[in-house]
Enzyme design. Structure first.
Site, PDB file in Angstrom:
ATOM      1  CD  GLU A   1      -3.006  -0.528  -0.136  1.00  0.00           C
ATOM      2  OE1 GLU A   1      -3.228   0.669  -0.372  1.00  0.00           O
ATOM      3  OE2 GLU A   1      -3.441  -1.441  -0.852  1.00  0.00           O
TER       4      GLU A   1
ATOM      5  CB  CYS B   1     -12.681   5.643 -13.289  1.00  0.00           C
ATOM      6  SG  CYS B   1     -13.614   7.176 -13.205  1.00  0.00           S
TER       7      CYS B   1
ATOM      8  CB  CYS C   1     -17.341   5.500 -19.853  1.00  0.00           C
ATOM      9  SG  CYS C   1     -16.743   7.000 -19.059  1.00  0.00           S
TER      10      CYS C   1
ATOM     11  CB  CYS D   1     -16.922   1.882 -16.298  1.00  0.00           C
ATOM     12  SG  CYS D   1     -17.227   2.287 -14.575  1.00  0.00           S
TER      13      CYS D   1
ATOM     14  CB  CYS E   1     -21.354   6.884 -14.323  1.00  0.00           C
ATOM     15  SG  CYS E   1     -20.160   8.216 -14.225  1.00  0.00           S
TER      16      CYS E   1
HETATM   17 FE1  SF4 Z   1     -15.623   6.653 -14.431  1.00  0.00          FE
HETATM   18 FE2  SF4 Z   1     -18.231   6.958 -14.668  1.00  0.00          FE
HETATM   19 FE3  SF4 Z   1     -16.803   6.396 -16.806  1.00  0.00          FE
HETATM   20 FE4  SF4 Z   1     -17.131   4.584 -14.894  1.00  0.00          FE
HETATM   21  S1  SF4 Z   1     -18.689   5.424 -16.224  1.00  0.00           S
HETATM   22  S2  SF4 Z   1     -15.211   5.085 -15.957  1.00  0.00           S
HETATM   23  S3  SF4 Z   1     -17.167   5.855 -13.076  1.00  0.00           S
HETATM   24  S4  SF4 Z   1     -16.660   8.236 -15.569  1.00  0.00           S
END
Ligand code: SF4
Length: 350
Positions: A34, A189, A196, A199, A205
């Protein structure tokens, strides 16, 4: 589906599970990883982590090491305070916690180099205790997920982010969730243009919906420099202008400048001021146009006032400056500009 479910499902399919510190998980190994990961990317950390573990396989061996040896192993990783803190913290665990790595938030934060988020990451990953992290990557993910349009480290925003992070943290599988949200921040992100489409929380989001993801999180707001206003008096008689030497300290230190007065001085007060301060009789007074001169920390709004004087008077603290005379003197840029306005030749000034 709840957000943490989507994140955990993504982790099951795509999460990184074979990194060296994810094997033989001990508080010591998780802690070292970490700290190394705080300002360094995973790909770079791997080799350093493995060398470090070979040389200092246990917390005790690190505590017994010489600081120079620890720093030597850290060479190239940067941010060397991390290495010094790691070494100091290992000694502290041996001495204050009898060699037992602390397993509560408060004690962990007593160790040098361990803040609230790192302490929580150690608790979640090494001890499987429910604890909430909020490192730089998570701040970015949450700022976008909830379209937070203020700087994440601003006090109120930070509190909001901690609250949201707490609410999202699940009770079960907190170690996987912690790993997952950090991974999403580091690999999907990402800063600038997030990926996105890959994601797991894209449907929820807010920043994606609003098409503002690339603009978040907002950077630290720049402080607006304060503005001060002054009048600069252009006291003229024939070809010459009265200049005064500025004190050595302060703005324009040691340069020759025009006399400066408060910006709100009235015409009648100006006449009196000229008489009492310079022994000059003003025959004509004209205000110019205010202009701005910007210093590093503030703006100076300058209102020039052109004053024709009946005659010169002795100027114990100044000079009657005739720019046509070949005399080199240092003039601040705005003063030079004003003298140019008078169509005088200032080419010999600094
Ligand atoms: Fe980031 Fe939202 Fe895109 Fe996901 S959808 S990568 S949380 S900006």
């Amino acid at each position: 589906m709840q957000i943490h479910r989507e994140i955990l499902d993504w982790f099951d399919q795509h999460g990184r599970k074979h990194l060296p510190w994810q094997q033989d998980k001990t508080p010591y190994r998780v802690w070292v990883s970490e700290i190394m990961l705080q300002q360094t990317q995973v790909a770079t950390v791997i080799a350093y982590f493995e060398r470090f573990m070979q040389r200092f396989p246990t917390l005790e061996s690190l505590a017994l090491a010489k600081e120079d040896d620890v720093l030597h192993l850290w060479s190239g990783l940067g941010y060397y305070t991390r290495a010094r803190n790691l070494h100091r913290a290992a000694i502290m665990v041996m001495e204050t916690f009898q060699g037992e790595f602390p397993s509560d938030l408060e004690s962990l934060q007593q160790l040098p180099g361990i803040g609230r988020s790192t302490a929580a990451a150690i608790l979640a990953i090494a001890f499987q205790k429910r604890a909430t992290i909020l490192d730089g990557n998570v701040k970015r993910v949450l700022s976008r997920l909830y379209a937070i349009e203020t700087w994440p480290d601003e006090k109120e925003t930070l509190n909001t982010l901690w609250d949201l992070a707490e609410k999202l943290t699940p009770i079960q599988r907190v170690n996987d969730y912690t790993q997952a949200i950090m991974d999403i921040g580091a690999t999907i992100c990402v800063r600038g243009k997030p990926l996105c489409e890959d994601c797991p929380v894209k449907r929820k989001c807010a920043a994606k919906k609003l098409n503002i993801a690339a603009t978040l999180p907002k950077p630290r707001p720049r402080k607006i420099p304060p503005a001060r206003s002054v009048m600069l008096l252009v006291l003229q008689h024939e070809d010459a202008v009265l200049l005064e030497k500025r004190p050595a300290r302060g703005i324009w230190g040691g340069l020759w400048s025009l006399p400066e007065v408060a910006s709100n001085m009235h015409m009648s007060a100006l006449k009196k001021y000229c008489r009492e301060t310079f022994n000059l009789t003003a025959t004509e007074i004209q205000h110019g146009e205010t202009f701005r001169h910007t210093f590093t920390h503030f703006h100076l709004d300058i209102l020039p006032v052109f004053i024709e004087c009946k005659a010169r008077a002795d100027a114990p603290n100044g000079i009657w400056y005739n720019p046509r005379a070949a005399r080199k003197i240092g003039l601040p840029a705005p003063v030079k500009k004003l003298l140019e306005l008078l169509h005088v030749n200032t080419s010999d000034s600094l």
